[in-house]
Write a protein that holds these residues in place. Structure first.
Motif, PDB file in Angstrom:
ATOM      1  N   LEU A  62       0.836  -1.203   0.000  1.00  0.00           N
ATOM      2  CA  LEU A  62       0.000   0.000   0.000  1.00  0.00           C
ATOM      3  C   LEU A  62       0.872   1.254   0.000  1.00  0.00           C
ATOM      4  N   ALA A  63       1.879   1.276   0.860  1.00  0.00           N
ATOM      5  CA  ALA A  63       2.771   2.438   0.926  1.00  0.00           C
ATOM      6  C   ALA A  63       3.487   2.645  -0.406  1.00  0.00           C
ATOM      7  N   HIS A  64       3.908   1.543  -1.022  1.00  0.00           N
ATOM      8  CA  HIS A  64       4.592   1.606  -2.316  1.00  0.00           C
ATOM      9  C   HIS A  64       3.700   2.279  -3.364  1.00  0.00           C
ATOM     10  N   ILE A  97      -4.222  -9.450  -2.873  1.00  0.00           N
ATOM     11  CA  ILE A  97      -4.288  -8.005  -2.622  1.00  0.00           C
ATOM     12  C   ILE A  97      -3.231  -7.272  -3.449  1.00  0.00           C
ATOM     13  N   ALA A  98      -2.014  -7.807  -3.470  1.00  0.00           N
ATOM     14  CA  ALA A  98      -0.952  -7.168  -4.265  1.00  0.00           C
ATOM     15  C   ALA A  98      -1.362  -7.084  -5.730  1.00  0.00           C
ATOM     16  N   ASN A  99      -1.946  -8.157  -6.227  1.00  0.00           N
ATOM     17  CA  ASN A  99      -2.384  -8.161  -7.623  1.00  0.00           C
ATOM     18  C   ASN A  99      -3.547  -7.189  -7.857  1.00  0.00           C
ATOM     19  N   HIS A 100      -4.447  -7.133  -6.896  1.00  0.00           N
ATOM     20  CA  HIS A 100      -5.548  -6.176  -7.011  1.00  0.00           C
ATOM     21  C   HIS A 100      -5.011  -4.743  -7.032  1.00  0.00           C
ATOM     22  N   LEU A 101      -4.102  -4.435  -6.141  1.00  0.00           N
ATOM     23  CA  LEU A 101      -3.537  -3.075  -6.095  1.00  0.00           C
ATOM     24  C   LEU A 101      -2.843  -2.738  -7.415  1.00  0.00           C
ATOM     25  N   ALA A 147      -4.802   2.875   4.043  1.00  0.00           N
ATOM     26  CA  ALA A 147      -6.004   2.103   4.371  1.00  0.00           C
ATOM     27  C   ALA A 147      -6.310   2.300   5.845  1.00  0.00           C
ATOM     28  N   ASP A 148      -7.582   2.339   6.152  1.00  0.00           N
ATOM     29  CA  ASP A 148      -7.984   2.344   7.563  1.00  0.00           C
ATOM     30  C   ASP A 148      -7.830   0.928   8.104  1.00  0.00           C
ATOM     31  N   THR A 149      -7.097   0.819   9.183  1.00  0.00           N
ATOM     32  CA  THR A 149      -6.904  -0.496   9.785  1.00  0.00           C
ATOM     33  C   THR A 149      -8.129  -0.903  10.597  1.00  0.00           C
TER      34      THR A 149
END
Lengths: 231, 231
Positions: free
Chosen positions: B28-30, B72-76, B35-37
């Motif tokens: 996410l930072a990359h 998630i990585a792929n979705h991002l 995101a709200d935790t």
């Protein structure tokens, strides 16, 4: 001017066996390039001196000598950018570095003690003597002794393939839907083993076995047609 | 609508420790996303049922729930294509699959027996009981017994990092000149260890130590600022 590739052979000049040279062979085929092979043997170090290397592969592309399988893959990618990519982008090129290291350590390092003592059988006496002396110095014992426990050692080797096995649950190749240099890095070790030794590395039920079959068949059976033992 | 991320925590809701969640945090930072935790604990399985998952990370992006760090990585990467790429192309995405498997097996599997018994100390009683029971069933012995030999076991773990060490001789990150998702996969395990255990995984002279330092500092010290033990 055609590319030229120094490739490691033994008594049979048409039986190249170096895992690093096989990485290059597959990379050339992937790019749709061919190279004239210059057979090279372990004790012919002086032949490579002009190119600043002591080992193969060494590839000659026009005036330029490219030394080391990793450097050759990068050269092919950069010098022939219009052909099928070996890395699939900058990220793949960087990550392939890691896979190259894993291939050297887990695959070549893992296979070596399983096939080592079979290699001198393929070599002329002078090369067999060199190979035995240099490798026995490295292992600190006779090659036959290193290999004596291979029926046990292969179990650990198969276990070490688990990251590849997990990958193959999701996709047919490390490169995704089609093979790329990441696959050739790892496959080079298996092809080396196939050429030098009758020892069975993989069980037929293993997904890594099926992956190796696909690569043996790639490029019209380039690797399978090269002299070797059945797998 | 902001992204929401279910993240594994223990008694301290501000001390996320799952290695998989850390892969996602760094991704996410990359991408320059936040995101709200939503703090989530081991025994809160029912909370995730609507999303078809039993474990975290689970990310909510608008109407869509994305389950599993790899997904998630792929979705991002696909949903935010204009932001910095996580994979550097199709080849990197495919190869990162392999690195994800290596990360799960060598890194998480290697670290687990070195830190496991420290984890219940961070958990509320109900979660500590769940964690102990489920993990002791998996290992077939008390967590403390699994961890009793860690001073020896860490030597084997350090040796298993050799492919990463070799890579770092050539480039500062697995992703090349800058980190990408391949780095976050592996780093997630180290950050997990840092958050849950005071045990020293790496020697300061190790190039992997220096690489970890660089990732602890990344994104304005995102990982270093999160509560944990000194490394």
């Amino acid at each position: 001017m055609p590319l030229k590739l120094f490739e490691l052979v033994g008594r049979d000049a048409a039986r190249p066996f170096s895992p690093y040279c096989w990485r290059t062979r597959m990379a050339l085929a992937h790019k749709g390039l061919s190279a004239d092979t210059i057979p090279w043997r372990f004790t012919e170090k002086s032949v490579l001196v002009p190119y600043g290397s002591e080992r193969v592969p060494v590839m000659l592309d026009g005036d330029r000598a490219v030394v080391d399988s990793w450097a050759i893959a990068n050269h092919l990618e950069d010098a022939y950018p219009d052909r099928q990519s070996l890395f699939g982008g900058a990220g793949g090129r960087a990550m392939a570095r890691f896979i190259n290291s894993w291939g050297d350590i887990a695959i070549l390092g893992g296979i070596s003690p399983l096939v080592l003592a079979d290699i001198p059988k393929l070599l002329d006496q002078v090369d067999a003597d060199y190979f035995r002396t240099s490798r026995e110095a490295r292992f600190g014992k006779p090659l036959e002794e290193v290999m004596a426990t291979r029926d046990q050692a292969v179990i650990g080797f198969r276990r070490s393939l688990e990251p590849l096995r997990q990958t193959l649950k999701a996709q047919p190749f490390i490169g995704g839907d089609a093979p790329d240099y990441a696959d050739y890095i790892v496959f080079g070790g298996f092809q080396w083993a196939r050429v030098v030794s009758p020892f069975k590395l993989l069980e037929e039920t293993d997904s890594v076995y099926a992956w190796r079959e696909r690569l043996l068949d790639a490029f019209d059976g380039l690797a399978r047609k090269s002299p070797g033992f059945p797998v």
